[in-house]
Design an enzyme around this catalytic site. Structure first.
Site, PDB file in Angstrom:
ATOM      1  N   LYS A 244     -11.314  -0.524   6.881  1.00  0.00           N
ATOM      2  CA  LYS A 244     -10.087  -0.392   7.660  1.00  0.00           C
ATOM      3  C   LYS A 244     -10.437   0.116   9.050  1.00  0.00           C
ATOM      4  O   LYS A 244     -11.094   1.149   9.189  1.00  0.00           O
ATOM      5  CB  LYS A 244      -9.121   0.587   6.973  1.00  0.00           C
ATOM      6  CG  LYS A 244      -7.829   0.788   7.736  1.00  0.00           C
ATOM      7  CD  LYS A 244      -6.831   1.628   6.962  1.00  0.00           C
ATOM      8  CE  LYS A 244      -7.109   3.106   7.067  1.00  0.00           C
ATOM      9  NZ  LYS A 244      -5.953   3.919   6.618  1.00  0.00           N
TER      10      LYS A 244
ATOM     11  N   GLU B 190       0.847  -1.193   0.000  1.00  0.00           N
ATOM     12  CA  GLU B 190       0.000   0.000   0.000  1.00  0.00           C
ATOM     13  C   GLU B 190       0.887   1.248   0.000  1.00  0.00           C
ATOM     14  O   GLU B 190       1.412   1.653   1.043  1.00  0.00           O
ATOM     15  CB  GLU B 190      -0.912  -0.011   1.231  1.00  0.00           C
ATOM     16  CG  GLU B 190      -1.799   1.207   1.376  1.00  0.00           C
ATOM     17  CD  GLU B 190      -2.505   1.242   2.724  1.00  0.00           C
ATOM     18  OE1 GLU B 190      -2.765   2.347   3.223  1.00  0.00           O
ATOM     19  OE2 GLU B 190      -2.808   0.154   3.271  1.00  0.00           O
TER      20      GLU B 190
END
Length: 213
Positions: free
Chosen positions: A134, A44
């Site tokens: 998340k 990421e």
């Protein structure tokens, strides 16, 4: 299996996410490659990195056809999400929930993992087609947040980011984490010990995960 389902399946299989923050696109690429060498395959690249899209593009091209999944983090608006996707990002992560980003990601068949810190935010994200949220900030919310949310909403998948360490990864997993995001713990020794330490720290997380799963 749709494109989005395929990406989510690979992300789940890889389980560990490396949250990459570089001082430049070149440094982000170097850190990402070191992390991958250590065995973490979900990469990421955050948009706190200058020209993050350049790093995403390079990684997506170089590692095409491998088990590396390259995505973008700290995506704050729909324009940035589209830039990241065009560069080759296969998933988008935000610190908060942005409806317009969810719309863009659904249009391109790319998973969107927005940061959520309340049950209301989780439900609002799910209503836009989000399948994995998340848990952020994970270090404040703690592992029990996942277990508690799964009481009334058992079908939502949740990934903590922030606050994940070698010492508490087992607790996150026991509480139902779909995956875990690891950030500064990977690069904490880089200034003193060099890029090799990033691979070593990544391998420590991989070894820990393999011993627990």
């Amino acid at each position: 299996m749709t494109k989005k389902q395929g990406i989510l399946s690979q992300l789940k299989e890889n389980y560990l996410f490396a949250v990459i923050r570089g001082n430049s696109a070149e440094e982000a690429t170097e850190i990402s490659e070191a992390v991958y060498e250590g065995g973490i395959k979900n990469i990421e690249v955050t948009f706190t990195t200058p020209q993050a899209d350049e790093s995403i593009k390079e990684l997506a091209k170089k590692y095409a056809g491998t088990d590396m999944v390259v995505g973008a983090g700290t995506v704050m608006d729909a324009i940035t999400a589209r830039i990241a996707i065009i560069a080759g990002a296969d998933f988008i992560v935000s610190p908060n929930m942005v409806l317009e980003i969810s719309t863009v990601c659904n249009t391109y068949g790319v998973p969107y993992l927005p940061g959520c810190g309340t049950v209301t935010e989780v439900a609002e994200a799910m209503a836009t087609g989000v399948e994995v949220v998340k848990v952020f900030p994970g270090g404040i919310l703690g592992p029990a947040f996942i277990k508690n949310v799964h009481g009334p909403i058992p079908h939502v998948e949740m990934m903590p980011s922030g606050g994940v360490s070698l010492d508490n990864m087992e607790t996150w997993m026991d509480n139902g984490a779909w995956a875990v995001g690891i950030g500064s713990a990977l690069t904490k020794d880089m200034k003193e010990k060099g890029i090799e330490s990033v691979s070593e720290n990544a391998k420590a997380f991989v070894d820990k995960y393999n011993s627990l799963k």
